[in-house]
Design a protein around this motif. Sequence first.
Motif, mmCIF file in Angstrom:
data_model
loop_
_atom_site.group_PDB
_atom_site.id
_atom_site.type_symbol
_atom_site.label_atom_id
_atom_site.label_comp_id
_atom_site.label_asym_id
_atom_site.label_seq_id
_atom_site.Cartn_x
_atom_site.Cartn_y
_atom_site.Cartn_z
ATOM 1 N N TYR A 102 0.794 -1.228 0.000
ATOM 2 C CA TYR A 102 0.000 0.000 0.000
ATOM 3 C C TYR A 102 0.825 1.277 0.000
ATOM 4 O O TYR A 102 0.318 2.332 -0.309
ATOM 5 N N GLU A 103 2.072 1.204 0.415
ATOM 6 C CA GLU A 103 2.819 2.421 0.702
ATOM 7 C C GLU A 103 4.276 2.244 0.291
ATOM 8 O O GLU A 103 4.830 1.158 0.459
ATOM 9 N N PRO A 104 4.909 3.291 -0.213
ATOM 10 C CA PRO A 104 6.343 3.164 -0.521
ATOM 11 C C PRO A 104 7.152 3.023 0.773
ATOM 12 O O PRO A 104 6.748 3.523 1.825
ATOM 13 N N ILE A 105 8.297 2.362 0.686
ATOM 14 C CA ILE A 105 9.157 2.097 1.855
ATOM 15 C C ILE A 105 10.544 2.640 1.542
ATOM 16 O O ILE A 105 11.068 2.426 0.443
ATOM 17 N N LEU A 106 11.129 3.340 2.512
ATOM 18 C CA LEU A 106 12.464 3.925 2.325
ATOM 19 C C LEU A 106 13.490 3.195 3.174
ATOM 20 O O LEU A 106 13.195 2.739 4.266
ATOM 21 N N CYS A 107 14.711 3.127 2.658
ATOM 22 C CA CYS A 107 15.832 2.678 3.491
ATOM 23 C C CYS A 107 17.090 3.386 3.007
ATOM 24 O O CYS A 107 17.161 3.807 1.856
ATOM 25 N N GLN A 108 18.045 3.523 3.887
ATOM 26 C CA GLN A 108 19.292 4.187 3.503
ATOM 27 C C GLN A 108 20.466 3.444 4.132
ATOM 28 O O GLN A 108 20.312 2.753 5.137
ATOM 29 N N ARG A 109 21.631 3.614 3.522
ATOM 30 C CA ARG A 109 22.821 2.900 3.991
ATOM 31 C C ARG A 109 23.954 3.912 4.183
ATOM 32 O O ARG A 109 24.186 4.741 3.298
ATOM 33 N N PRO A 110 24.631 3.881 5.327
ATOM 34 C CA PRO A 110 25.688 4.867 5.585
ATOM 35 C C PRO A 110 26.823 4.774 4.562
ATOM 36 O O PRO A 110 27.072 3.712 3.980
ATOM 37 N N GLY A 111 27.499 5.892 4.390
ATOM 38 C CA GLY A 111 28.633 5.937 3.477
ATOM 39 C C GLY A 111 29.860 5.253 4.068
ATOM 40 O O GLY A 111 29.864 4.835 5.227
ATOM 41 N N VAL A 112 30.919 5.196 3.263
ATOM 42 C CA VAL A 112 32.134 4.453 3.644
ATOM 43 C C VAL A 112 32.772 5.019 4.908
ATOM 44 O O VAL A 112 33.252 4.275 5.747
ATOM 45 N N GLY A 113 32.753 6.341 5.087
ATOM 46 C CA GLY A 113 33.406 6.932 6.255
ATOM 47 C C GLY A 113 32.503 7.113 7.455
ATOM 48 O O GLY A 113 32.927 7.646 8.479
ATOM 49 N N GLU A 114 31.242 6.672 7.332
ATOM 50 C CA GLU A 114 30.278 6.875 8.438
ATOM 51 C C GLU A 114 30.199 5.637 9.326
ATOM 52 O O GLU A 114 30.700 4.569 8.983
ATOM 53 N N LEU A 115 29.521 5.810 10.470
ATOM 54 C CA LEU A 115 29.270 4.668 11.362
ATOM 55 C C LEU A 115 28.452 3.628 10.604
ATOM 56 O O LEU A 115 27.577 3.980 9.816
ATOM 57 N N PRO A 116 28.739 2.333 10.824
ATOM 58 C CA PRO A 116 28.035 1.288 10.054
ATOM 59 C C PRO A 116 26.530 1.286 10.324
ATOM 60 O O PRO A 116 26.056 1.888 11.288
ATOM 61 N N LEU A 117 25.814 0.590 9.443
ATOM 62 C CA LEU A 117 24.346 0.561 9.512
ATOM 63 C C LEU A 117 23.874 -0.010 10.851
ATOM 64 O O LEU A 117 24.353 -1.043 11.303
ATOM 65 N N ALA A 118 22.929 0.673 11.481
ATOM 66 C CA ALA A 118 22.278 0.174 12.697
ATOM 67 C C ALA A 118 20.852 0.702 12.676
ATOM 68 O O ALA A 118 20.624 1.875 12.920
ATOM 69 N N ASP A 119 19.896 -0.160 12.379
ATOM 70 C CA ASP A 119 18.527 0.288 12.130
ATOM 71 C C ASP A 119 17.594 0.041 13.320
ATOM 72 O O ASP A 119 16.453 0.427 13.299
ATOM 73 N N PHE A 120 18.110 -0.650 14.357
ATOM 74 C CA PHE A 120 17.270 -0.893 15.536
ATOM 75 C C PHE A 120 17.188 0.392 16.352
ATOM 76 O O PHE A 120 18.205 1.053 16.552
ATOM 77 N N PRO A 121 16.002 0.764 16.843
ATOM 78 C CA PRO A 121 15.838 2.087 17.458
ATOM 79 C C PRO A 121 16.541 2.211 18.810
ATOM 80 O O PRO A 121 16.089 1.647 19.805
#
Length: 1297
Positions: free
Chosen positions: A261-280
Amino acid sequence: MSATMSGSGSSAPCRFAHYFVICGIDNETGLEPDALAGENFDQSPLKRTFKSKVLAHYPENIESNPFDQDAVNMLCMPKGLCFRTQRDSLTPQFHSFLITREDGSRTYGFVHTFYEEVTSPQICSAMQTLHQMHQAEHNASAHKCPSSSSSSSSSSSSMDSLASSLDEVESPSSSQCAHRSCGCLGEGYDSLRDTLYVSKAMCLITPMPFMHASKHFLSQLNHAVMSSQPPPLPLESYIYNILYEVPLPPPGRSLKFHGVYEPILCQRPGVGELPLADFPLGETFRLLGVENLVQLFNCVLLEMQILLYSQDYQRLMVVAEGITTLLFPFQWQHVYVPILPASLLHFLDAPVPYLMGLQSKEGTDRSKLELPQEANLCFVDIDNHCIELPEDFPQFPNKTEFIQELSEVLLSFGLSPEGGKISLAPPVTTQTSTLEVKLKSSCLSKLVDDKKNGNLGGEALDVLELLQGNPTLERLQALAKRTGVKVARLEVLEAGQKATGEEGVGGRYPAEEEELRNAKLNVQLREVVAARFTTMFTDYESFVIQNSPDLESWLTNREQMHNFDKASFLSDQPEPYLPFLSHFIETQMFATFIDNKIMSQWEEKEPLLRVFDGRIEKARLYNVRAPNLRSSVYQKCTFLKESAQAIEQRLRKIDHTAIHPHLLDMKIGQGKYQQGFFPRLQADVLATGPTNNNRWSSRTCSTQRRVDRHRQQNEHLLLDNDLKEKHMQEARNLGKILRQPKLSDLSPAVIAQTNWKFVEGLLKECKMKTKRMLVEKMGREAVELGHGEANITGLEENTLIASLCDLLERIWSHGLQVKQGKSALWSHLLHYQAREEKNELLSESPVSNGQERRKLESSVGLPVLRVSLTQDMRHIQNMGEIKTDVGRARAWIRLSLEKKLLSQHLKQLLSKQVLTKKLYKRYAFLRCEEEKEQFLFHLLSLNAVDYFCFTSVFTTIMIPYRAVIIPIKKLSNAMTTSNPWLCVSGELGDSGILQITKNILEMTFDCQNLGKLTTVQLGHDNSGLLAKWLVDCVMVRNEITGHTYKFPCGKWLGKGVDDGSLERVLIGEFVVPYNNDEGGRGCKTPPLQRSPSQIRRISITSLTGHGNKPTTVQIQESIGESVNNIIKHFHKPEKERGSLTVLLCGEGGLVWALEQFFHHGFRTARLFQKNFFVWDFIERAVACLENPDQTGDLQETPEPLGLNCESFCRYVNGINNTPRNIGKDGKFQLLVILGARDRLLSQWLPPLAECPVITRMYEENALLRDNLTVSSLVGVLQTLNDFPITLETSLTKGVDL
C-alpha cells in the motif's frame, strides 16, 4: 555490521532480501508436543508448546547464504505454535532475530506473527481430546491434594529448575486450576462452541539489518491478508519484487521500493560513516534509562555474562542490537544469542562470556529464576527497567559527564533520560483501519498513474470524486472542521489523492518522518559513544607492536607474541581512566581489534577499523597534542549535527527507486484470496528471479566481483588460500569458543561436543592467564634483581587477579547439578567445610584429617603455622566487611594465592570425588580428570612469584599478628628486670605501643591490617637492677596470610652498654616461606625488600673491631648505589614504590652507606674502655661551630654562623633534646634521614669537613678529610633534592623539626 556475503556469480549478495519464509502448523503431521521446550503437562493444552514447521521458503537455496531450516524455524517461533480461541487477544506481533555464523558474519530475520483460524477438523478434534484428558486429570488431583502446587517437585538440575520457573507462573495451584480448566469460567476449549486459532509467521531474511523497512513490508503484507478487500496485486508480486527486484542500497545512498500500500524507504551509511544500525536506540534508552544503559554498556565492554530478560522478543533484540551497536569500533566476540529458544536453555550453563536474551512469562518472579552462574552476571530486567550488576568492577571513564551528554541528546528529541514504563509495542490492528484506507487509496492512485500494471482506480476514487463534487457535503465538512470534528474517511481519501502531487515537493508519510527521526537519534547517540573511544584511543597505534615480516609468520606465531605494549599505553593515560582501561585492554574484543590493525598491513582494512582510523586522523587535524599530555577533561562530540544531516539528506532526496511490483506470469485460479488466511503461494513463480533485468543489482554485483577478484589475487600472492584461511581462523578464534549454539542439531552428541569445546576453551584460557600473570610478575622481580625494565603495574596485577577469580568462578559453574548461591566455588567450599567439620567431630584429632603443617625457614621461636583449607575459609567468614558469597570466594582465592596454596587447596577440594560427583554432571570441567590435572598444574606455576593481593586489597580488616623477641643469650632475657614494649609499623599504619609481659618472649595482638611490615620499635623503661637486654632480632607474623618478617637487631638495649640506647628502630625483611610438600616445590623467590644479588656487607658493629674494613672504592660505590635506589623508587608508579624506609635505613640503605663513609679513618682508640661513635664527632663539631673560641683558635670577633652551619646545629640539638632514648647510632640515623627529607644533607658536609675538630678525630687518609671526595659526595647527595622524601612517623616520633 555489514554481513554482505561473497556469492559466486549469483546476485544474491546484492539483493535486499535473501529469503521469504512461512512457518506454522503442518496439517498433515498435526499436533506434535515440543519436548525440547521443557514441556509442562500440567498446563492447559491451549498453553502447551507444540512444534512449528517451515511450511514454505523462497527461493530454495542461495549458495552464499545456505538456508538453515531448523534454525529459522526455531527463531521465527521460539515458543513453538500458540493456540488461542476467540476469547483471547489475536494481536499480531513483530520480532527480529539474527543468526551468527562461525566466521562472525550475521544474517538478520524479521518476523510478523499473526493468528489464523484452524480449519482442520482433525486438529480441532485432537485439541478437544487433550482438553478433556487434562480436565479429568485435574479433577482427580484436586480431590487428592487440594493445596499442592503443580510445579512443586524439586528439579533434578539447575537448567530443569530454570525451565520450571519460567513455566511456573502458567501453572497455578491445582485448586485454582481445577476451576479454570474445567470450563466453568469459560477458559477451556469446546470445538462446538469455540473457534480455534493458531499462530503463523511470515519472515524476511536479509543480509543487513534493515529493520524498519522489513517491518513495514511485512505489516503491509499482513494488512493485505486480513483486509476485507483483496490487495491490488496478488501477494506473489510483492514477495517476488522484494526477493529479486529490490537491490541493497549502495553505501552512502538511499532507496525507495513499494510495499502493498505504501512506498518504503531505506538508507545505507557511506564508507566513512558509522556502520548501519537500524534498531531504534531511543527505544533501548527508554526501556532502561541512561544510567542503567551506561552500566550495561560497561559490563559488555568488560566481557561479562549478560542476560536480557523480557516478555517481548523484540525488546530483547532491540536492547541486544542497541548495546552491541554502541561498541564501535569494537565487536562482541563471544556467544551472542539475543533470543534464546526454550530448547536451548542448557546453553546458559556456558562458562564463557555471553550476551543472551531470555523470554519471561507474564508475572514471573525474578527470585524464582535460578541461573547456573551469577558471580559475573549482569541481569537486565527490561520490562521492569532495572539491572542487577556483578560485584566489584571499574566504572566507565568520565561516567557522569558521559551520561550528561547522552541525556542532552535524548532531551533534544523529547525523550526522558530516566526512561520509564511504556506499553508493549503497539498492536498492529486487524480491522480495516483509517490508516489502511489511507494507505490503499494513495497506492491505488499510484498504480493508476503507473501505466505498467494495467490496474484500474476502483471504488475509492469514484467515491472521492462524488464527495468532492457535492457542495452540501463540502459545507458540512467546513463546519465540522471549525467545531473540531473530523470527517475521517474523506480526509484520508483527500490525503491519498494529494500524496502523489505532494511527494514531488517534499510531502511525507508520518511513518517516514518517524523513521527519519529515529535514524537521526540513533546516529547522534552512537556518535557520542564513538567520540569517547576516539578520545581514549587516539594514540593506540603508537603502542601496536608490529614485528613480523609477513602475514604467514605473524599468524604462525600469533599466540606467543605480544601485539600491544599495554604497560606503556597505560602509563600514557590519565589516572582516572586506568581502572577501566587496564581491564578493557585484556578483553577479547580489544585483542581482535589490535589483530585486525596488524593484519591491515597485508590485507584490506576491516571496515570498522577503517572508519575509526579515519576519525582519529580527523581528530588529529583539529586537535594537535603531545601524546604524553593526556588529560581526563571531558571532551564533547563535535560533529553530531553533520552526522544527522548526512542521513536527512539521503532520506529527503531519494537516490534510487526500485522496480514497482507488477503482475507475474501466474496460473489463473491458484492462490485465491480468502480474508484472514495466508494464501498458498505459487512456488514455481517465486523459486527463481529474473535473469538480469536490474541495473542496480548488476552494478553492485560487478563491484562485488571486482573486489572478490582483487582479494583473490592478493591471496595468491601472499599465501596458499586454504592455509591462510586455516591460520586466519585459528588466529581470530584465539580465546573464543563459540559465537552461537548450533540451532539445527540438538542431539545429545552435539550438546556433549559443545560442552567439550567449553572444557578445552577453559583449559586454554587458564594456561594463557597463568602464563601472563607469571611473565609479568617475573618481569618485575627481574627489575629488582637489576635486569631490564618492569612492565606491570599494581593496577594491571589487580586486573589479572580479578580475571583469574572470574575464570575460576566460570570453571566451577560449568556443569552444575543444582545451583546453590551466587558463587559456585564458595558453594563447593561450604559443602567441603561441612564434611570436614563433621569428620573433625567424629575423629577428634585435628592433625589426622588431611590438614598439613608447614615450617617457615628461619622462624626460630615462632610456633608452627597450621595449613588448612577450612581454616582459611574461617578467616574469610570472620571478615564482616565481605557481605556476599561472590566476595568471599574472591577473597579466599586472593588469600590462597598470597599464601602460595591455591593449587594445593583446590587439589584438596577436588580430591573428595564423592562430593564432586554429587555436585557436578558428567560433562563438567571438574570431572574431566586430565584437564583438571593440567589446570591445577598451571595454577601451581603461580607459586613461583610473591603476591600480596589479599593484604593490599582488604586494608581495613582486623588481623591477628604474632611477635617473638629472640635474645642472643637465653639467660640475658631471664635477667632483665625492666618492662619491655613493642610498636610494629607497616605501609598502612602502626599497632601503637604494646607492653610485653616481663620475661615473656612472645605475644599476639589484633590490629587493623598494617600492610607489608616495615619497622619495629623495641624498647624498655630501664627499671630494676638488670636493665640490659641483648636482642638478636624480632620476628612478626601475620596469622592469616602467614607472611613473616624478621627485624634484625644484634645490639644491646640499656644505659651504659653499647651506645646507651633504650629503644631501637629495627628495619624489617620479608622471610621467604619454604615447605617440603609438593605444593611448594621449587617455589622460592627472592625477598621483596633486599636484592639477593647484593653481597651481604660487613655489619656496622664490626667496623670498629678487627674485621675486614671496606675499601674506599666499596664505600663510594655503596653510597652511589643507595642514592640510585632512592631515585629509581621515585621513578616507579606511585602504587608500585614499596617502602622508602628500607632504602633509607635498611641494609645497603643511605644511612648504612654514610655510616661507612664517616667510619673510614675514624680514630676509635679505647681510652678507659670507652667506645667512640660517629655521633660523638658530630656533637663535638657542633660545639666547635657554635663556640669557635673554645677550640683553641684565638679570634678576636667570632664570625656569625652561616645558614648551613646554623641549620646543622639546630637539627643536632633538636635530636639530642628528644625525649626518646634512641642511642647514638639511632641519633645519627635520624640526622641523615631528616637531612635527606629537608634537602639539607648535601649542605651539611662541607662545614663538617672543614671543622677543626676533624684533625683530632680522623686519620689523615680519611675520606672525610679528602676535599675531592667530599665535593663528589655533595654532588651525589644533591640529586636527592629533586624528590619529595616523606618519612614514616615511627622514625621521627618525638622529634619536632
